[in-house]
Design a protein around this motif. Sequence first.
Motif, short mmCIF file in Angstrom:
data_model
loop_
_atom_site.label_atom_id
_atom_site.label_comp_id
_atom_site.label_asym_id
_atom_site.label_seq_id
_atom_site.Cartn_x
_atom_site.Cartn_y
_atom_site.Cartn_z
N PRO A 126 -11.66 -23.67 -16.92
CA PRO A 126 -12.27 -24.45 -15.84
C PRO A 126 -11.71 -24.13 -14.46
O PRO A 126 -12.46 -24.10 -13.47
CB PRO A 126 -11.96 -25.90 -16.24
CG PRO A 126 -11.80 -25.86 -17.72
CD PRO A 126 -11.15 -24.54 -18.00
N ALA A 127 -10.41 -23.85 -14.36
CA ALA A 127 -9.81 -23.53 -13.06
C ALA A 127 -10.37 -22.23 -12.51
O ALA A 127 -10.69 -22.13 -11.33
CB ALA A 127 -8.29 -23.45 -13.19
N THR A 128 -10.51 -21.22 -13.37
CA THR A 128 -11.06 -19.94 -12.93
C THR A 128 -12.53 -20.06 -12.57
O THR A 128 -12.98 -19.52 -11.55
CB THR A 128 -10.87 -18.87 -14.02
OG1 THR A 128 -9.47 -18.66 -14.24
CG2 THR A 128 -11.51 -17.56 -13.61
N ASP B 182 -4.58 -32.21 -6.81
CA ASP B 182 -5.05 -33.30 -7.66
C ASP B 182 -6.38 -32.93 -8.30
O ASP B 182 -7.23 -32.28 -7.68
CB ASP B 182 -5.22 -34.58 -6.84
CG ASP B 182 -3.90 -35.09 -6.29
OD1 ASP B 182 -2.87 -34.77 -6.88
OD2 ASP B 182 -3.93 -35.80 -5.26
N THR B 183 -6.57 -33.35 -9.54
CA THR B 183 -7.81 -33.09 -10.27
C THR B 183 -8.38 -34.38 -10.82
O THR B 183 -7.67 -35.39 -10.95
CB THR B 183 -7.58 -32.10 -11.43
OG1 THR B 183 -6.62 -32.66 -12.34
CG2 THR B 183 -7.08 -30.76 -10.92
N VAL C 245 -13.13 -32.19 -18.65
CA VAL C 245 -12.78 -31.00 -17.87
C VAL C 245 -12.12 -31.44 -16.57
O VAL C 245 -12.64 -32.30 -15.86
CB VAL C 245 -14.04 -30.15 -17.56
CG1 VAL C 245 -13.67 -28.96 -16.70
CG2 VAL C 245 -14.71 -29.71 -18.85
N ARG C 246 -10.97 -30.85 -16.25
CA ARG C 246 -10.27 -31.17 -15.03
C ARG C 246 -10.86 -30.37 -13.87
O ARG C 246 -10.96 -29.15 -13.92
CB ARG C 246 -8.78 -30.83 -15.16
CG ARG C 246 -8.08 -31.41 -16.38
CD ARG C 246 -8.04 -32.91 -16.39
NE ARG C 246 -7.40 -33.46 -15.20
CZ ARG C 246 -7.17 -34.76 -15.03
NH1 ARG C 246 -7.54 -35.63 -15.96
NH2 ARG C 246 -6.59 -35.19 -13.93
N LEU C 247 -11.28 -31.07 -12.80
CA LEU C 247 -11.89 -30.45 -11.63
C LEU C 247 -11.13 -30.87 -10.38
O LEU C 247 -10.78 -32.04 -10.22
CB LEU C 247 -13.36 -30.84 -11.50
CG LEU C 247 -14.29 -30.44 -12.65
CD1 LEU C 247 -15.68 -31.01 -12.42
CD2 LEU C 247 -14.35 -28.92 -12.78
N THR D 200 -8.08 -28.97 -0.44
CA THR D 200 -7.11 -28.32 0.43
C THR D 200 -6.39 -27.18 -0.30
O THR D 200 -6.03 -26.17 0.32
CB THR D 200 -6.07 -29.33 0.94
OG1 THR D 200 -5.38 -29.92 -0.18
CG2 THR D 200 -6.74 -30.43 1.75
N HIS D 201 -6.18 -27.35 -1.60
CA HIS D 201 -5.56 -26.28 -2.38
C HIS D 201 -6.55 -25.17 -2.73
O HIS D 201 -6.15 -24.03 -2.99
CB HIS D 201 -4.96 -26.85 -3.68
CG HIS D 201 -3.69 -27.62 -3.48
ND1 HIS D 201 -3.67 -28.91 -3.01
CD2 HIS D 201 -2.40 -27.26 -3.68
CE1 HIS D 201 -2.41 -29.33 -2.96
NE2 HIS D 201 -1.63 -28.36 -3.35
N LEU D 202 -7.84 -25.50 -2.76
CA LEU D 202 -8.87 -24.56 -3.20
C LEU D 202 -9.37 -23.64 -2.10
O LEU D 202 -9.78 -22.51 -2.37
CB LEU D 202 -10.04 -25.35 -3.81
CG LEU D 202 -11.24 -24.56 -4.37
CD1 LEU D 202 -10.79 -23.62 -5.49
CD2 LEU D 202 -12.28 -25.54 -4.88
#
Length: 321
Positions: A95-97, A168-169, A175-177, A186-188
Motif C-alpha cells: 500500500p505504501a508503494t 500519520d496514517t 489498508v493504512r493510507l 507533508t511526508h508524501l
Amino acid sequence: MTVFLLKRLGEAIVALFVVSVAVFAGVYAIGDPLSLLVPPDATAATEAAIAAELGLDRPLPLQYAAFVANALEGDFGVSFFYREPALQVIAERLPATLELATVAMVIATFVGVPLGLWAGMHPGTILDRTIVTGSVLGFSIPTFMVGLVFILVFAVVLGWLPSGGRGDTVEVFGVRLSVLTLDGWTHLLLPAANLALFPLAFIVRLARSGMREALSLDFVRFARAQGLSRGKVVRLHILKFVAIPIVTLVGLQFGILIAFAVVTEQIFAWPGMGKLLIDAINQLDRPLIVAYILMTSVLFIAINLVVDLLYGLLDPRARLG
C-alpha cells in the motif's frame, strides 16, 4: 472482447511462467543464504536442520516445482529473514508503494499534460522553450540528486516539510493510507514530487508533440473553419487525439514507478516495497526477492490490460483490431 481478454490472459500466463523461471534460476544460483542465517559457530547438524526447514537441501528443479505449486495456492514461501510468509511481508509494504506511485503519477499527469499542450499551442515562445528545457532536465538529472536537493531545500533550509518517513496514517478496509491525513501529506509531497519528475518530462514532450501534430491535421482545420474557438477545438477534438498515446505512456510509467521506486524510497526512508527489496537483496532473502518480482510482474500485466481496454474506449479502431 471476450476473445481479446482470453488471449491477453493466455499471454499473461506465459509471461509469468517465463519470468518465474528466469527469476528463480537467477536468484537461486547466486549466493548462499545459509551463510547469513546460520551463526559462524553453528554445527553441521544445525546448518543441515536449517537448510531442511527452508527447503534448501533439495535439488533446484524440486525447489522450483514446489515453489510453483505453492505459488498457485498463494504461498510464495517463508522469508528467510522475517520468518513470515513472503506474500504477507510484501502485502504490508505494497500500500505504501502504490500510494506513493499513484500520487506521483497524478502529479506528473495533471502538471505535464497542460504544460505540454500549452507549449504545443505556442511553439517558439520563451515559455515553450522554458518548458522544453525543463523536460530535458527532468530526463537528465539523476533521481537521487533531485531527492537530496529537495531534502536540503525544503526540509533542512526552509523547514517546510519532513525529510523522511510516512507520517500519520488512517486505516481504510484494513489498508493504512497516509493521503487521508495532513501529516501524511507533508511526508508524501517530497518523495512523490521526486518520483514524478521523470514521467512528467515524458508526458510534457509527448503532449507537446501531440498538440503540434494535431494542429496540422485536417479535422482540426475543418473545426476551426466552422468558427469554433481554439479552446473549444482543443477540448472537443485535440484532447481525445492526444489522450491515446498519453494513456499508453501513463500506464507504462505507472508500472515502472511501482517497480523501480527503490531510489526514492531509500532516500526518503519511505516504507515501501522498493526499500524492502534492497534489504532482501542484502540479506539474500530468496523467497522475498522472487515473490517481489512476481508481484510486480502481475501488476505490470494488470496495468497493461487496463491500458489496452482504455485504448479501445478512446479509439474504436483498436477494438476492431
